[in-house]
Design a protein around this motif. Structure first.
Motif, PDB file in Angstrom:
ATOM      1  N   GLY A   1       5.192  12.233  -4.594  1.00  0.00           N
ATOM      2  CA  GLY A   1       3.959  12.173  -5.265  1.00  0.00           C
ATOM      3  C   GLY A   1       4.079  12.627  -6.583  1.00  0.00           C
ATOM      4  O   GLY A   1       5.284  12.519  -7.217  1.00  0.00           O
TER       5      GLY A   1
ATOM      6  N   HIS B   1      -0.123  12.599  -5.390  1.00  0.00           N
ATOM      7  CA  HIS B   1      -1.110  11.611  -5.240  1.00  0.00           C
ATOM      8  C   HIS B   1      -2.213  12.044  -5.993  1.00  0.00           C
ATOM      9  O   HIS B   1      -2.413  13.090  -5.832  1.00  0.00           O
ATOM     10  CB  HIS B   1      -1.055  11.512  -3.491  1.00  0.00           C
ATOM     11  CG  HIS B   1       0.295  11.176  -2.887  1.00  0.00           C
ATOM     12  ND1 HIS B   1       0.817   9.969  -2.907  1.00  0.00           N
ATOM     13  CD2 HIS B   1       1.128  12.000  -2.412  1.00  0.00           C
ATOM     14  CE1 HIS B   1       1.638  10.013  -2.277  1.00  0.00           C
ATOM     15  NE2 HIS B   1       2.077  11.079  -1.918  1.00  0.00           N
TER      16      HIS B   1
ATOM     17  N   ARG C   1      -6.348  13.637   2.443  1.00  0.00           N
ATOM     18  CA  ARG C   1      -6.389  12.461   1.719  1.00  0.00           C
ATOM     19  C   ARG C   1      -7.427  11.304   2.367  1.00  0.00           C
ATOM     20  O   ARG C   1      -7.394  10.070   1.899  1.00  0.00           O
ATOM     21  CB  ARG C   1      -5.082  11.680   1.420  1.00  0.00           C
ATOM     22  CG  ARG C   1      -4.135  12.666   0.398  1.00  0.00           C
ATOM     23  CD  ARG C   1      -2.741  12.321   0.122  1.00  0.00           C
ATOM     24  NE  ARG C   1      -2.898  10.989  -0.537  1.00  0.00           N
ATOM     25  CZ  ARG C   1      -1.939   9.979  -0.411  1.00  0.00           C
ATOM     26  NH1 ARG C   1      -0.959  10.194   0.326  1.00  0.00           N
ATOM     27  NH2 ARG C   1      -2.055   8.883  -0.814  1.00  0.00           N
TER      28      ARG C   1
END
Length: 166
Positions: A81, A83, A97
């Protein structure tokens, strides 16, 4: 210990290739299954070197004492990541997520009731705000099992790989 690196502030061993933490007792199995290019002798040498490292998390039970960063920390470049699609609860440190997991958390932990009932169109529902923030940059140490929760990170430079706009 070439494919591994100690992330000392957090007491974890990071696999440089996978970019996730690996427990000391699971290093041999991890190297055997994920990094088949290493010979048995190389794996044994790495396991021996890793076994001598003090104060690292050794097994799943030891992760009961592992804590995720409570405040946003600078992105850890040794981890996968970051992310940029995290959904962070407004009332606690929980990050996921996926919408479904975030909604489930808010419903169970905070008694949230989704104002959108099944079968209704958006026009019938007055505007409302969700009890979470979206677009939160996040990372995690472990890819699965205990201590695999997400934590919020600060992006100091927009040139990081995977950041929006790159």
């Amino acid at each position: 210990m070439d494919p591994c690196k100690v992330l000392q502030p957090h007491g974890v061993l990071i696999c440089k290739s996978c970019r996730y933490a690996c427990l000391i007792q699971e290093v041999t199995n991890h190297l055997r299954t994920k990094h088949r290019h290493l010979s048995a002798q190389q794996r044994a040498t790495i396991q021996k070197a890793v076994g001598r490292l003090p104060s690292l998390f050794h097994n799943q039970d030891s992760l009961n004492f592992f804590t995720l960063p409570a405040c946003p920390v600078p992105a850890i470049l040794d981890l996968a990541g970051p992310h940029f699609d995290g959904l962070k609860c407004d009332r606690c440190q929980y990050i996921a997520r996926q919408d479904r997991l975030t909604q489930e958390h808010c419903r169970i932990a905070h008694d949230w009731v989704n104002p959108r009932k099944p079968g209704r169109t958006t026009r019938e529902i007055p505007a409302f705000s969700n009890p979470w923030r979206s677009g939160v940059p996040c990372q995690r140490f472990f890819s699965s099992r205990r201590a695999s929760g997400w934590f919020e990170v600060i992006i100091p430079d927009a040139s990081l790989p995977g950041s929006p706009g790159t």
